[in-house]
Write a protein that holds these residues in place. Structure first.
Motif, PDB file in Angstrom:
ATOM      1  N   THR A 185      -1.859   2.433   8.938  1.00 35.04           N
ATOM      2  CA  THR A 185      -2.127   2.577   7.514  1.00 35.04           C
ATOM      3  C   THR A 185      -3.218   3.185   6.994  1.00 35.04           C
ATOM      4  O   THR A 185      -3.290   3.602   6.123  1.00 35.04           O
ATOM      5  CB  THR A 185      -2.314   1.024   7.591  1.00 35.04           C
ATOM      6  OG1 THR A 185      -2.293   0.325   8.585  1.00 35.04           O
ATOM      7  CG2 THR A 185      -1.487   0.401   6.404  1.00 35.04           C
ATOM      8  N   PHE A 186      -3.949   3.717   8.064  1.00 35.54           N
ATOM      9  CA  PHE A 186      -5.472   4.215   7.646  1.00 35.54           C
ATOM     10  C   PHE A 186      -4.928   5.603   6.903  1.00 35.54           C
ATOM     11  O   PHE A 186      -5.392   6.113   6.404  1.00 35.54           O
ATOM     12  CB  PHE A 186      -6.363   4.528   8.682  1.00 35.54           C
ATOM     13  CG  PHE A 186      -7.251   3.338   8.905  1.00 35.54           C
ATOM     14  CD1 PHE A 186      -8.400   3.160   8.134  1.00 35.54           C
ATOM     15  CD2 PHE A 186      -6.669   2.403   9.664  1.00 35.54           C
ATOM     16  CE1 PHE A 186      -9.043   1.733   8.261  1.00 35.54           C
ATOM     17  CE2 PHE A 186      -7.477   1.193   9.856  1.00 35.54           C
ATOM     18  CZ  PHE A 186      -8.646   0.960   9.126  1.00 35.54           C
ATOM     19  N   SER A 200      -1.939   1.403  15.631  1.00 37.16           N
ATOM     20  CA  SER A 200      -2.208   0.192  14.710  1.00 37.16           C
ATOM     21  C   SER A 200      -3.026   0.824  13.645  1.00 37.16           C
ATOM     22  O   SER A 200      -3.299   0.243  12.786  1.00 37.16           O
ATOM     23  CB  SER A 200      -2.975  -0.970  15.371  1.00 37.16           C
ATOM     24  OG  SER A 200      -4.143  -0.490  16.072  1.00 37.16           O
ATOM     25  N   PHE A 201      -3.513   2.079  13.714  1.00 44.17           N
ATOM     26  CA  PHE A 201      -4.460   2.527  12.647  1.00 44.17           C
ATOM     27  C   PHE A 201      -3.410   3.388  11.797  1.00 44.17           C
ATOM     28  O   PHE A 201      -4.083   4.242  10.866  1.00 44.17           O
ATOM     29  CB  PHE A 201      -5.478   3.544  13.155  1.00 44.17           C
ATOM     30  CG  PHE A 201      -6.645   2.557  13.506  1.00 44.17           C
ATOM     31  CD1 PHE A 201      -6.673   1.236  13.796  1.00 44.17           C
ATOM     32  CD2 PHE A 201      -8.091   3.025  13.509  1.00 44.17           C
ATOM     33  CE1 PHE A 201      -7.867   0.604  14.235  1.00 44.17           C
ATOM     34  CE2 PHE A 201      -9.114   2.377  13.951  1.00 44.17           C
ATOM     35  CZ  PHE A 201      -8.979   1.034  14.482  1.00 44.17           C
ATOM     36  N   LEU A 252       0.915  -1.358  -0.047  1.00 44.54           N
ATOM     37  CA  LEU A 252      -0.049  -0.115  -0.120  1.00 44.54           C
ATOM     38  C   LEU A 252       0.785   1.217   0.108  1.00 44.54           C
ATOM     39  O   LEU A 252       0.775   2.320  -0.695  1.00 44.54           O
ATOM     40  CB  LEU A 252      -0.836   0.045   1.554  1.00 44.54           C
ATOM     41  CG  LEU A 252      -1.542   1.319   1.553  1.00 44.54           C
ATOM     42  CD1 LEU A 252      -2.526   1.729   0.334  1.00 44.54           C
ATOM     43  CD2 LEU A 252      -2.481   1.147   2.870  1.00 44.54           C
ATOM     44  N   PHE A 260      -3.723   5.524   3.739  1.00 41.62           N
ATOM     45  CA  PHE A 260      -5.055   5.304   2.696  1.00 41.62           C
ATOM     46  C   PHE A 260      -5.668   6.507   2.331  1.00 41.62           C
ATOM     47  O   PHE A 260      -5.825   6.902   1.477  1.00 41.62           O
ATOM     48  CB  PHE A 260      -5.913   4.101   3.326  1.00 41.62           C
ATOM     49  CG  PHE A 260      -7.039   3.767   2.364  1.00 41.62           C
ATOM     50  CD1 PHE A 260      -6.892   3.214   1.367  1.00 41.62           C
ATOM     51  CD2 PHE A 260      -8.352   4.245   2.867  1.00 41.62           C
ATOM     52  CE1 PHE A 260      -7.772   2.873   0.300  1.00 41.62           C
ATOM     53  CE2 PHE A 260      -9.457   4.122   1.838  1.00 41.62           C
ATOM     54  CZ  PHE A 260      -9.076   3.175   0.719  1.00 41.62           C
TER      55      PHE A 260
END
Lengths: 319, 350
Positions: free
Chosen positions: A284-285, A281-282, A237, A288
């Motif tokens: 990656t959001f 842990s968020f 990603l 995105f």
């Protein structure tokens, strides 16, 4: 007072250099060969696993040796993909979507092949390869400046990323092969008419792409806590988002994108965590969201077969 | 001895669910040129909407305070098991409500997601949808009200009140096959309609379609709405069939998407009958492997890996050696064609 400590900054630099190593070759390979390559994730993983197998089976402690072999293995993988899949498809005149789907098929194939190899190696040696711990290398020195301790992995990735950037700059601007590569990227037909052996140039591009990414993967083993066969998939990603920042054409913008995404991922999440209590842990959001913002606000128009539905005043830009 | 009836029921149920996914994906990718690598996302979204809605409403309607008894605790699961057999109407009603809501929500999410991606090329579409799926998985994995990594267990089966398990699964199979037929009917009608022909034009040459005044982004958004809605329905059907759902890689992750892609490439891109054929072959082999592999005795590595490897190999090999798949893309069956063919045949014979 900003809640940023030394560790966050170091991690930011770490990730920046890794993303630089992974994303710049992706942009280069896309603009020269016009293949959206999902198997790019495998180049990372195979590079990492060359180092893991060398360490686990032969007890290798030299990062230089691991990197050299990773360059060869991942580069070979890229060339094999080109010769047996992308080239025949391209010859038949398959559309870009079909080539992309075939690269996805390759991605699945290589991924499970690696799982099988790891299991076979486990069967014979008894070492768990599906989740392998960090490897300590002895041939890269640690540097201590004041209270700042730079690990050997940091030195290696920093040197490699800077070296790669310099190499690409000199290679693409000064050598004839690099100039030929840029010519093929701009206009393949015209390049071929001018006497450039397009096939040779593209093969060489795949070798460099796979190789550099593989070296990055090998160095990753000295930084990451565990190496699994999904190491590369977990990073796909970020790597693709960075390449999209560069519009899949500009190497310079891709390089800047690597730092931007690393900044968002490391510094951004620690700020959000301190101020709003967003769990780390968020992270990656955030990447995105960055991807969506890029696609909406600065769409790479015309790149990757898209139609320029929205026109801008100044078209073209840096190449 | 292999349980033949059990094998048939489980195979046909999987076939029905994967058939719905394959037909809708084939319509999106084969007919309209939207390279959707995020099928698993809409599928997982549907599954989670259906499962969480049913579990929470089930407890609420049975007068249990959800804030005290979580449906993820042992107590909640025991309650769910107790109440599942009591009220047939509630079970079926919640099942239908889940299906409706999953269709609408998945469809709307698909429609909204089309905004950032439709204006750029196929690479961006495929990649963005793929990563959306993974992010959804990560979100569910860390979100407490959806059960985190435990997932949702003990989803009340819509026919749990039937004591005989074979009759229960057979009845559910009928529902699934009914939905497969509905999906085929709907997509076949759209495929042969003027909209379907426009979409094929868009797929073959976007610029030409744009020049002829077709609103390409809007058309693609419509396609994503319909396709995603049906994927959501497939997710609900799977969640109720399995009775539990968890955010594992194999359950709502990329392997689902890859399997469905392998089906439509094998069956033939752009041919709806072909994608059912692909689903039949694929799910049959899949179920067969699940029944057979424990008896093979391979210990060096897990047989699952061979299966995954073959999926990728199949995609590449079919694209290289028979790009049109088993069944070629046929011509459109419109009323005018039928009349024309009858007249031509009539002239020849007469």
């Amino acid at each position: 007072m900003l809640p940023i400590d030394q560790n966050t900054i170091l991690n930011f630099l770490f990730y920046s250099f890794f993303y630089l190593l992974f994303a710049v070759p992706l942009t280069l390979s896309y603009r020269t060969t016009k293949v959206i390559n999902f198997a790019h994730a495998n180049f990372i993983t195979y590079g990492a696993y060359v180092a893991v197998f060398l360490n686990g089976l032969l007890g290798n402690k030299s990062l230089l040796l691991a990197s050299l072999l990773a360059f060869l293995v991942s580069g070979t993988l890229a060339i094999v993909s080109y010769f047996f899949v992308f080239k025949p498809l391209e010859k038949r005149g398959a559309s870009m979507s079909l080539i992309m789907i075939s690269s996805m098929g390759l991605w699945i194939m290589y991924n499970y092949l690696l799982y099988m190899l790891a299991d076979i190696a486990h069967f014979f040696s008894g070492v768990n390869f599906v989740s392998y711990g960090r490897i300590l290398y002895t041939d890269v020195p640690e540097i201590t400046i004041g209270s700042l301790r730079l690990s050997s992995g940091f030195i290696a990735v920093c040197a490699t990323a800077v070296g790669m950037s310099l190499f690409f700059y000199i290679f693409l601007n000064k050598t004839s092969l690099g100039k030929a590569m840029r010519a093929v990227a701009d206009n393949p037909v015209l390049a071929e008419i001018s006497g450039i052996q397009r096939d040779k140039v593209i093969t060489f591009t795949w070798l460099i792409t796979g190789g550099v990414v593989g070296v990055g993967g090998a160095i990753w083993t000295s930084f990451s806590g565990t190496v699994t066969p999904t190491t590369g998939d977990a990073m796909i990603l970020q790597v693709f988002t960075i390449a999209f920042i560069g519009g899949l054409v500009s190497l310079l913008r891709t390089g800047i994108g690597a730092f931007v995404i690393a900044l968002i991922e490391n510094v951004g999440i620690s700020l959000l965590n301190a101020w709003f209590g967003v769990p780390t842990s968020f992270r990656t959001f955030l990447t995105f969201v960055a991807l969506l913002v890029i696609l909406i606000a600065f769409p790479p128009l015309g790149a990757a077969g898209g139609l320029p539905f929205r026109y801008r005043k100044k078209r073209g830009g840096a190449k | 001895m292999i349980d033949v009836v059990g094998f048939l029921i489980s195979w046909l149920t999987f076939l029905g669910i994967y058939g719905i996914l394959a037909i809708s994906l084939n319509f999106e990718s084969g007919t309209s040129g939207v390279t959707n690598f995020g099928k698993a996302f809409f599928y997982g979204l549907g599954a989670y909407i259906g499962a969480s809605l049913t579990v929470y409403l089930f407890l609420l309607l049975n007068n249990i305070d959800v804030s005290k008894v979580s449906p993820f605790d042992v107590e909640g699961i025991v309650y769910l098991g107790q109440f599942a057999t009591k009220n047939p109407l509630l079970n079926i009603g919640l099942f239908i409500l889940s299906l409706l809501l999953a269709f609408i929500v998945a469809g709307i999410v698909g429609y909204l997601l089309s905004y950032p991606i439709i204006r750029v090329g196929p690479a961006f579409v495929g990649f963005t949808l793929l990563s959306t799926g993974e992010l959804f998985r990560i979100f569910v994995l860390h979100y407490k009200p959806l059960g985190e990594s435990k997932g949702i267990m003990s989803i009340p089966h819509p026919f749990a009140w039937i004591p005989n398990p074979t009759v229960r699964t057979a009845l559910y199979l009928a529902v699934v096959l009914g939905f497969l037929a509905l999906t085929y009917f709907v997509f076949n009608r759209i495929y042969n309609s003027p909209l379907g022909r426009t979409l094929r034009a868009v797929r073959d040459d976007e610029v030409a379609a744009l020049c002829l005044g077709k609103h390409v982004p809007k058309l693609k958004a419509t396609v994503l709405f319909i396709g995603s809605g049906f994927a959501g329905i497939a997710g609900v059907l799977m969640a109720f069939y399995l009775g539990s759902i968890s955010p594992t890689y194999d359950m709502i992750g990329p392997p689902i998407t890859f399997n469905v892609w392998a089906m439509i490439i094998l069956g033939g891109m752009g041919n709806l009958t072909g994608s059912i054929l692909g689903a039949i072959i694929f799910t049959f082999l899949d179920r067969l492997l699940i029944f057979v592999t424990p008896n093979l005795g391979i210990t060096v590595f897990s047989p699952d890996y061979i299966r995954g490897f073959l999926v990728g190999f199949l995609i590449v090999a079919v694209l290289l050696f028979r790009p049109q798949g088993i069944l070629k893309e046929g011509k459109i069956e419109t009323l005018a064609w039928k009349v024309y063919e009858e007249e031509v045949k009539g002239e020849k014979s007469g």
